[in-house]
Design a protein around this motif. Structure first.
Motif, PDB file in Angstrom:
ATOM      1  N   PRO A   4      -4.666 -10.586  -0.011  1.00 52.97           N
ATOM      2  CA  PRO A   4      -3.840 -10.007   1.049  1.00 52.97           C
ATOM      3  C   PRO A   4      -3.806  -8.470   0.971  1.00 52.97           C
ATOM      4  O   PRO A   4      -3.506  -7.794   1.949  1.00 52.97           O
ATOM      5  CB  PRO A   4      -2.454 -10.612   0.808  1.00 52.97           C
ATOM      6  N   GLU A   5      -4.168  -7.941  -0.204  1.00 54.21           N
ATOM      7  CA  GLU A   5      -4.199  -6.474  -0.370  1.00 54.21           C
ATOM      8  C   GLU A   5      -5.220  -5.834   0.572  1.00 54.21           C
ATOM      9  O   GLU A   5      -5.073  -4.682   0.961  1.00 54.21           O
ATOM     10  CB  GLU A   5      -4.564  -6.098  -1.818  1.00 54.21           C
ATOM     11  N   PHE A   6      -6.243  -6.601   0.930  1.00 46.84           N
ATOM     12  CA  PHE A   6      -7.289  -6.116   1.823  1.00 46.84           C
ATOM     13  C   PHE A   6      -6.672  -5.611   3.131  1.00 46.84           C
ATOM     14  O   PHE A   6      -6.944  -4.505   3.591  1.00 46.84           O
ATOM     15  CB  PHE A   6      -8.255  -7.275   2.092  1.00 46.84           C
ATOM     16  N   ASN A   7      -5.797  -6.446   3.732  1.00 47.61           N
ATOM     17  CA  ASN A   7      -5.147  -6.068   4.986  1.00 47.61           C
ATOM     18  C   ASN A   7      -4.178  -4.918   4.788  1.00 47.61           C
ATOM     19  O   ASN A   7      -4.071  -4.031   5.644  1.00 47.61           O
ATOM     20  CB  ASN A   7      -4.419  -7.264   5.605  1.00 47.61           C
ATOM     21  N   ALA A   8      -3.464  -4.916   3.660  1.00 44.66           N
ATOM     22  CA  ALA A   8      -2.506  -3.843   3.392  1.00 44.66           C
ATOM     23  C   ALA A   8      -3.214  -2.500   3.277  1.00 44.66           C
ATOM     24  O   ALA A   8      -2.780  -1.490   3.849  1.00 44.66           O
ATOM     25  CB  ALA A   8      -1.729  -4.150   2.105  1.00 44.66           C
ATOM     26  N   VAL A   9      -4.330  -2.481   2.556  1.00 40.12           N
ATOM     27  CA  VAL A   9      -5.091  -1.236   2.384  1.00 40.12           C
ATOM     28  C   VAL A   9      -5.706  -0.812   3.708  1.00 40.12           C
ATOM     29  O   VAL A   9      -5.666   0.373   4.084  1.00 40.12           O
ATOM     30  CB  VAL A   9      -6.169  -1.397   1.283  1.00 40.12           C
ATOM     31  N   SER A  10      -6.240  -1.767   4.453  1.00 37.57           N
ATOM     32  CA  SER A  10      -6.841  -1.474   5.754  1.00 37.57           C
ATOM     33  C   SER A  10      -5.811  -0.868   6.698  1.00 37.57           C
ATOM     34  O   SER A  10      -6.076   0.129   7.379  1.00 37.57           O
ATOM     35  CB  SER A  10      -7.421  -2.757   6.348  1.00 37.57           C
ATOM     36  N   SER A  11      -4.612  -1.447   6.731  1.00 34.77           N
ATOM     37  CA  SER A  11      -3.545  -0.928   7.597  1.00 34.77           C
ATOM     38  C   SER A  11      -3.136   0.481   7.199  1.00 34.77           C
ATOM     39  O   SER A  11      -2.872   1.330   8.050  1.00 34.77           O
ATOM     40  CB  SER A  11      -2.320  -1.847   7.539  1.00 34.77           C
ATOM     41  N   ALA A  12      -3.095   0.746   5.888  1.00 32.28           N
ATOM     42  CA  ALA A  12      -2.700   2.074   5.401  1.00 32.28           C
ATOM     43  C   ALA A  12      -3.712   3.139   5.807  1.00 32.28           C
ATOM     44  O   ALA A  12      -3.386   4.325   5.881  1.00 32.28           O
ATOM     45  CB  ALA A  12      -2.529   2.050   3.885  1.00 32.28           C
ATOM     46  N   LEU A  13      -4.936   2.718   6.079  1.00 32.32           N
ATOM     47  CA  LEU A  13      -6.006   3.669   6.421  1.00 32.32           C
ATOM     48  C   LEU A  13      -6.248   3.783   7.923  1.00 32.32           C
ATOM     49  O   LEU A  13      -7.140   4.509   8.348  1.00 32.32           O
ATOM     50  CB  LEU A  13      -7.302   3.250   5.723  1.00 32.32           C
ATOM     51  N   LYS A  14      -5.459   3.072   8.735  1.00 36.13           N
ATOM     52  CA  LYS A  14      -5.669   3.129  10.189  1.00 36.13           C
ATOM     53  C   LYS A  14      -5.620   4.578  10.665  1.00 36.13           C
ATOM     54  O   LYS A  14      -4.763   5.345  10.262  1.00 36.13           O
ATOM     55  CB  LYS A  14      -4.603   2.314  10.911  1.00 36.13           C
ATOM     56  N   ALA A  22     -11.714   3.802  -1.699  1.00 37.90           N
ATOM     57  CA  ALA A  22     -12.408   3.228  -2.861  1.00 37.90           C
ATOM     58  C   ALA A  22     -11.918   1.804  -3.131  1.00 37.90           C
ATOM     59  O   ALA A  22     -12.710   0.905  -3.431  1.00 37.90           O
ATOM     60  CB  ALA A  22     -12.201   4.112  -4.088  1.00 37.90           C
ATOM     61  N   LEU A  23     -10.623   1.607  -2.991  1.00 39.71           N
ATOM     62  CA  LEU A  23     -10.049   0.278  -3.216  1.00 39.71           C
ATOM     63  C   LEU A  23     -10.504  -0.699  -2.126  1.00 39.71           C
ATOM     64  O   LEU A  23     -10.863  -1.842  -2.420  1.00 39.71           O
ATOM     65  CB  LEU A  23      -8.522   0.376  -3.246  1.00 39.71           C
ATOM     66  N   TYR A  24     -10.546  -0.232  -0.897  1.00 38.34           N
ATOM     67  CA  TYR A  24     -11.000  -1.063   0.223  1.00 38.34           C
ATOM     68  C   TYR A  24     -12.451  -1.502   0.004  1.00 38.34           C
ATOM     69  O   TYR A  24     -12.799  -2.667   0.185  1.00 38.34           O
ATOM     70  CB  TYR A  24     -10.865  -0.282   1.531  1.00 38.34           C
ATOM     71  N   GLU A  60     -11.551 -12.856  12.264  1.00 44.71           N
ATOM     72  CA  GLU A  60     -10.458 -11.901  12.044  1.00 44.71           C
ATOM     73  C   GLU A  60      -9.195 -12.346  12.785  1.00 44.71           C
ATOM     74  O   GLU A  60      -8.087 -12.286  12.252  1.00 44.71           O
ATOM     75  CB  GLU A  60     -10.885 -10.509  12.489  1.00 44.71           C
ATOM     76  N   ALA A  61      -9.375 -12.807  14.036  1.00 49.32           N
ATOM     77  CA  ALA A  61      -8.222 -13.263  14.822  1.00 49.32           C
ATOM     78  C   ALA A  61      -7.590 -14.509  14.210  1.00 49.32           C
ATOM     79  O   ALA A  61      -6.358 -14.629  14.131  1.00 49.32           O
ATOM     80  CB  ALA A  61      -8.652 -13.526  16.267  1.00 49.32           C
ATOM     81  N   ILE A  62      -8.424 -15.445  13.750  1.00 45.88           N
ATOM     82  CA  ILE A  62      -7.909 -16.668  13.129  1.00 45.88           C
ATOM     83  C   ILE A  62      -7.199 -16.326  11.817  1.00 45.88           C
ATOM     84  O   ILE A  62      -6.165 -16.916  11.484  1.00 45.88           O
ATOM     85  CB  ILE A  62      -9.041 -17.693  12.911  1.00 45.88           C
ATOM     86  N   ALA A  63      -7.737 -15.360  11.063  1.00 42.14           N
ATOM     87  CA  ALA A  63      -7.111 -14.952   9.798  1.00 42.14           C
ATOM     88  C   ALA A  63      -5.710 -14.399  10.033  1.00 42.14           C
ATOM     89  O   ALA A  63      -4.800 -14.620   9.220  1.00 42.14           O
ATOM     90  CB  ALA A  63      -7.979 -13.919   9.091  1.00 42.14           C
ATOM     91  N   VAL A  64      -5.510 -13.683  11.132  1.00 35.74           N
ATOM     92  CA  VAL A  64      -4.171 -13.170  11.466  1.00 35.74           C
ATOM     93  C   VAL A  64      -3.220 -14.350  11.655  1.00 35.74           C
ATOM     94  O   VAL A  64      -2.092 -14.350  11.128  1.00 35.74           O
ATOM     95  CB  VAL A  64      -4.216 -12.282  12.734  1.00 35.74           C
ATOM     96  N   GLU A  65      -3.673 -15.361  12.395  1.00 42.47           N
ATOM     97  CA  GLU A  65      -2.843 -16.559  12.607  1.00 42.47           C
ATOM     98  C   GLU A  65      -2.535 -17.257  11.285  1.00 42.47           C
ATOM     99  O   GLU A  65      -1.417 -17.692  11.042  1.00 42.47           O
ATOM    100  CB  GLU A  65      -3.558 -17.537  13.557  1.00 42.47           C
ATOM    101  N   LEU A  66      -3.534 -17.346  10.423  1.00 36.73           N
ATOM    102  CA  LEU A  66      -3.360 -17.991   9.124  1.00 36.73           C
ATOM    103  C   LEU A  66      -2.358 -17.224   8.266  1.00 36.73           C
ATOM    104  O   LEU A  66      -1.441 -17.812   7.688  1.00 36.73           O
ATOM    105  CB  LEU A  66      -4.713 -18.086   8.415  1.00 36.73           C
ATOM    106  N   ASN A  67      -2.504 -15.901   8.214  1.00 38.62           N
ATOM    107  CA  ASN A  67      -1.631 -15.094   7.360  1.00 38.62           C
ATOM    108  C   ASN A  67      -0.186 -15.030   7.862  1.00 38.62           C
ATOM    109  O   ASN A  67       0.717 -14.777   7.085  1.00 38.62           O
ATOM    110  CB  ASN A  67      -2.204 -13.681   7.186  1.00 38.62           C
ATOM    111  N   ALA A 110       0.820  -1.220   0.000  1.00 39.01           N
ATOM    112  CA  ALA A 110       0.000   0.000   0.000  1.00 39.01           C
ATOM    113  C   ALA A 110       0.846   1.260   0.000  1.00 39.01           C
ATOM    114  O   ALA A 110       0.424   2.296  -0.506  1.00 39.01           O
ATOM    115  CB  ALA A 110      -0.951  -0.012   1.201  1.00 39.01           C
ATOM    116  N   ASP A 111       2.062   1.189   0.561  1.00 41.08           N
ATOM    117  CA  ASP A 111       2.934   2.369   0.582  1.00 41.08           C
ATOM    118  C   ASP A 111       3.319   2.822  -0.823  1.00 41.08           C
ATOM    119  O   ASP A 111       3.619   3.997  -1.038  1.00 41.08           O
ATOM    120  CB  ASP A 111       4.201   2.096   1.397  1.00 41.08           C
ATOM    121  N   GLY A 112       3.306   1.891  -1.770  1.00 41.17           N
ATOM    122  CA  GLY A 112       3.674   2.242  -3.142  1.00 41.17           C
ATOM    123  C   GLY A 112       2.545   2.884  -3.936  1.00 41.17           C
ATOM    124  O   GLY A 112       2.746   3.317  -5.071  1.00 41.17           O
TER     125      GLY A 112
END
Length: 197
Positions: free
Chosen positions: A105-115, A62-64, A162-169, A30-32
């Motif tokens: 995985p872009e979902f989490n990257a975009v979400s983190s960029a918008l925190k 919009a991407l999120y 959401e918590a299980i997805a973190v463990e999975l990723n 997302a930084d790029g």
């Protein structure tokens, strides 16, 4: 004789820009993704990108929203194919949820960029509510819980997902184990309320 390039409609241009934005996030994180890098990668002028999204947070939002829509559409499609039992519905929700968590995985990257973005918080609440409703609607025919209790159960199940997805990723569990765990969480209270302990 050469023909002029076809001019895209505003909506088609927006979709094209979001496709390119997604490719940038996949390649560079997302930084790029900035409005200038998007304009350059899409081969359009900067004013076109600014006209569509206004700001970098506007682009990320919009991407999120687009990624969330793809996720929900995939789950809705999967639910149409599921057998009409609580176990199959819970399993289908679990499979679709973790497929999205690993395939997008872009979902989490975009979400983190918008925190910290206040608009993002409002949109996340709205999307979370929509997802909760989708899940509750799918489970309603198989649940003895009243609507309020079932909806609250779905909120809890999504938190667990959401918590299980973190463990999975992060590679701490397998997709199969994540699916089994979430299916168990979803079924747990429904089966207990039904007297099947």
């Amino acid at each position: 004789m050469t023909t002029a390039p076809t001019r895209l409609s505003k909506q088609a241009r927006r979709e094209q820009l979001l496709d390119v934005a997604l490719a940038i996030v996949r390649a560079s994180g997302a930084d790029g993704l900035t409005l200038p890098t998007l304009a350059e990668a899409a081969g359009v002028s900067r004013p076109i990108v600014y006209d569509h999204f206004g700001t970098r947070p506007g682009l990320l939002l919009a991407l999120y929203q687009r990624l969330d829509e793809q996720h929900r559409t995939a789950i809705a499609q999967a639910l149409k194919q599921a057998s009409p039992t609580a176990a199959d519905i819970a399993g289908t929700i679990s499979v679709a949820y973790f497929a999205c968590a690993t395939d997008l995985p872009e979902f989490n990257a975009v979400s983190s960029a918008l925190k910290g973005n206040p608009e993002m918080e409002a949109i996340q609440h709205e999307l979370h509510d929509g997802y909760t409703d989708l899940m509750a609607d799918a489970l309603t025919p198989y649940s003895p819980l009243d609507q309020a209790a079932l909806r609250l159960h779905c909120v809890g199940a999504l938190g667990a997902a959401e918590a299980i997805a973190v463990e999975l990723n992060r590679g701490a569990t397998t997709a199969a184990d994540a699916i089994t765990a979430l299916t168990g969480v979803i079924l747990g209270r429904i089966e207990r309320a039904d007297g099947r302990t």
